[in-house]
Design a protein around this motif. Structure first.
Motif, PDB file in Angstrom:
ATOM      1  N   GLY A  35       0.829  -1.189   0.000  1.00  0.00           N
ATOM      2  CA  GLY A  35       0.000   0.000   0.000  1.00  0.00           C
ATOM      3  C   GLY A  35       0.869   1.245   0.000  1.00  0.00           C
ATOM      4  N   ILE A  36       0.819   2.030  -1.078  1.00  0.00           N
ATOM      5  CA  ILE A  36       1.725   3.167  -1.161  1.00  0.00           C
ATOM      6  C   ILE A  36       1.005   4.513  -1.221  1.00  0.00           C
ATOM      7  CG2 ILE A  36       3.497   1.755  -2.260  1.00  0.00           C
ATOM      8  CD1 ILE A  36       2.896   3.185  -4.889  1.00  0.00           C
ATOM      9  N   ILE A  37      -0.316   4.516  -1.028  1.00  0.00           N
ATOM     10  CA  ILE A  37      -1.037   5.784  -1.057  1.00  0.00           C
ATOM     11  C   ILE A  37      -1.406   6.234   0.352  1.00  0.00           C
ATOM     12  CG2 ILE A  37      -3.123   6.959  -1.856  1.00  0.00           C
ATOM     13  CD1 ILE A  37      -3.081   5.266  -4.347  1.00  0.00           C
ATOM     14  N   SER A  38      -2.105   5.397   1.090  1.00  0.00           N
ATOM     15  CA  SER A  38      -2.594   5.779   2.414  1.00  0.00           C
ATOM     16  C   SER A  38      -1.461   5.846   3.431  1.00  0.00           C
ATOM     17  CB  SER A  38      -3.634   4.759   2.883  1.00  0.00           C
ATOM     18  OG  SER A  38      -3.941   4.939   4.245  1.00  0.00           O
ATOM     19  N   MET A  39      -1.540   6.814   4.337  1.00  0.00           N
ATOM     20  CA  MET A  39      -0.562   6.925   5.421  1.00  0.00           C
ATOM     21  C   MET A  39      -0.745   5.840   6.477  1.00  0.00           C
ATOM     22  SD  MET A  39       1.812   9.229   5.089  1.00  0.00           S
ATOM     23  CE  MET A  39       2.387   9.474   6.774  1.00  0.00           C
ATOM     24  N   GLU A  40      -1.743   4.992   6.310  1.00  0.00           N
ATOM     25  CA  GLU A  40      -1.963   3.929   7.283  1.00  0.00           C
ATOM     26  C   GLU A  40      -0.985   2.773   7.092  1.00  0.00           C
ATOM     27  OE1 GLU A  40      -6.018   2.821   6.784  1.00  0.00           O
ATOM     28  OE2 GLU A  40      -6.808   4.765   7.471  1.00  0.00           O
ATOM     29  N   ASN A  41      -0.224   2.777   6.013  1.00  0.00           N
ATOM     30  CA  ASN A  41       0.708   1.684   5.721  1.00  0.00           C
ATOM     31  C   ASN A  41       2.139   2.069   6.095  1.00  0.00           C
ATOM     32  OD1 ASN A  41      -1.367   0.046   4.418  1.00  0.00           O
ATOM     33  ND2 ASN A  41      -1.296   1.583   2.790  1.00  0.00           N
ATOM     34  N   TRP A  42       3.001   1.040   6.147  1.00  0.00           N
ATOM     35  CA  TRP A  42       4.432   1.233   6.428  1.00  0.00           C
ATOM     36  C   TRP A  42       5.196   0.887   5.163  1.00  0.00           C
ATOM     37  CZ3 TRP A  42       7.262   1.705  11.388  1.00  0.00           C
ATOM     38  CH2 TRP A  42       8.647   1.590  11.240  1.00  0.00           C
ATOM     39  N   GLU A  43       5.584   1.922   4.416  1.00  0.00           N
ATOM     40  CA  GLU A  43       6.363   1.737   3.196  1.00  0.00           C
ATOM     41  C   GLU A  43       7.138   3.023   2.927  1.00  0.00           C
ATOM     42  OE1 GLU A  43       7.601   0.206   0.662  1.00  0.00           O
ATOM     43  OE2 GLU A  43       6.925  -1.852   0.986  1.00  0.00           O
ATOM     44  N   TRP A  44       7.790   3.077   1.782  1.00  0.00           N
ATOM     45  CA  TRP A  44       8.615   4.252   1.481  1.00  0.00           C
ATOM     46  C   TRP A  44       7.821   5.544   1.306  1.00  0.00           C
ATOM     47  CZ3 TRP A  44       8.215   6.969  -3.067  1.00  0.00           C
ATOM     48  CH2 TRP A  44       7.523   6.346  -4.112  1.00  0.00           C
ATOM     49  N   PRO A  45       6.629   5.554   0.674  1.00  0.00           N
ATOM     50  CA  PRO A  45       5.930   6.840   0.560  1.00  0.00           C
ATOM     51  C   PRO A  45       5.570   7.422   1.917  1.00  0.00           C
ATOM     52  CG  PRO A  45       5.030   5.241  -0.994  1.00  0.00           C
ATOM     53  CD  PRO A  45       5.895   4.479  -0.037  1.00  0.00           C
ATOM     54  N   GLN A  46       5.139   6.533   2.827  1.00  0.00           N
ATOM     55  CA  GLN A  46       4.822   7.002   4.172  1.00  0.00           C
ATOM     56  C   GLN A  46       6.080   7.505   4.880  1.00  0.00           C
ATOM     57  OE1 GLN A  46       3.910   3.859   2.981  1.00  0.00           O
ATOM     58  NE2 GLN A  46       1.794   4.387   2.501  1.00  0.00           N
ATOM     59  N   GLY A  47       7.213   6.823   4.627  1.00  0.00           N
ATOM     60  CA  GLY A  47       8.468   7.261   5.240  1.00  0.00           C
ATOM     61  C   GLY A  47       8.858   8.655   4.810  1.00  0.00           C
TER      62      GLY A  47
END
Length: 358
Positions: A35-47
């Motif tokens: 998941g790379i859109i929502s801030m609810e996930n842990w990935e690079w976009p959220q980072g």
């Protein structure tokens, strides 16, 4: 005294932050295994989003921003963190700072664990480069320019956090290896990727956002790590050469194309925001000549034109893997993304430190 322009930008910053927090996955686009859109996930976009929020907190002292960061990490820790790779490493950069703010030993334990992985277990390419492993793909023998922002900044920070110079030296090594294989000697721009397995640069894409990871990342890296002066001069000379070419290829609108040297590719906002931020900060820090400031201001104004009345940053390309054809980059869809919001936020906050024409 706060000017009307600054007041307007402060209000816009709040809208951009609110929209970053509220982004939700789009079922039409969100067909990848992460998941790379929502801030609810842990990935690079959220980072990337978390780091921009932390820098804004340090600029303003706003406790609500710090509370959001603490709650975000606590929720993720309670749910359980994903497997370690180059991209999932990105949120750890902000956690190093959050530990310093809150002295929560859980945070330090995680930083140590993930830092140890980066140093000792992260797959490597020839010459010791960090292989660009991502969720679901090992990408054997591949160097990507994204890696410098997603993992190497965190490694540098761990050197300062632990007072362990081996982390700093590893970060230097990664910058040098990546620049050795990804720099286009003809332009000073950076290719998206290199494969040691097949020994080529894929489509030889001079990809906008990938270049922006260097521009935006380097100016912060130099704040994070005490590196040898010769290396510092080398990295800044690469920035200066890149900036000269960026100035040459900037579109009349102030934007840059997703393939920087290809006017037939669409203009792209996250790259433009990253360039605006990196060049503005580089001028302020004395890394680049003040003559580059108009280039950055023109880019900033172009980014502002892409932000709607609700604070949504438009014209942002979706997550982009290394492509085998240049057309594949042109075909990447546009979609509001956390990193689009955050790179615009970085540029907006940096602009508050500069005198800009009303």
């Amino acid at each position: 005294m706060t000017t009307s322009s600054e007041t307007s930008r402060l209000a816009l910053i709040d809208k951009v932050i609110d929209q970053m927090k509220e982004l939700k996955s789009d079922s039409i686009l969100e067909d990848c295994p992460i998941g790379i859109i929502s801030m609810e996930n842990w990935e690079w976009p959220q980072g990337v989003g978390l780091f921009s929020l932390y820098l804004y907190y340090k600029e303003t002292g706003r406790r609500d921003i710090l509370d959001y960061l603490r709650q975000w990490f606590d929720n993720q820790i309670a749910q359980g963190l994903p497997d370690k790779n180059i991209n999932t490493m990105c949120p750890m950069l902000t956690l190093t700072y959050l530990y310093e703010e809150l002295q929560d030993e859980r945070y330090l334990k995680l930083c140590r664990e993930w830092g140890h992985y980066a140093m000792n277990e992260q797959p490597r390419t020839k010459e010791g480069g960090f292989q660009h492993t991502v969720s679901g793909h090992l990408n054997e023998g591949q160097l990507w320019d994204d890696t410098l922002y997603m993992t190497v900044l965190f490694v540098a920070r761990m050197g300062r956090l632990l007072q362990d110079d081996s982390y700093v030296q590893e970060s230097v090594r990664q910058f040098l290896v990546h620049l050795k294989y990804l720099t286009d000697p003809a332009t000073g721009l950076f290719y998206h990727g290199w494969t040691f397995v097949e020994k080529h640069h894929y489509a030889k894409a001079l990809w906008g956002r990938g270049n922006a990871w260097y521009t935006a990342g380097l100016v912060d890296y130099l704040d994070m790590a005490d590196i040898p002066e010769a290396v510092r001069v080398f990295l800044l000379s690469s920035l200066e050469r890149q900036a000269h070419k960026l100035a040459e290829l900037q579109a009349e609108s102030g934007m840059w194309h997703t393939l920087i040297d290809d006017p037939s590719s669409y203009v792209e906002t996250s790259a433009t925001a990253g360039f605006a931020y990196g060049i503005l900060k580089a001028v302020r820090k004395g890394y680049l000549d003040p003559a580059f400031k108009p280039v950055a201001v023109k880019a900033l104004n172009a980014v502002l034109a892409q932000i709607d009345e609700n604070g949504v940053v438009n014209g942002v390309s979706y997550g982009t893997a290394v492509g085998s054809t240049l057309q594949s980059y042109k075909d990447v869809p546009l979609c509001p993304m956390a990193y689009g919001q955050s790179m615009a936020l970085l540029a907006l906050v940096e602009s508050l430190k500069h005198e800009l024409a009303e």
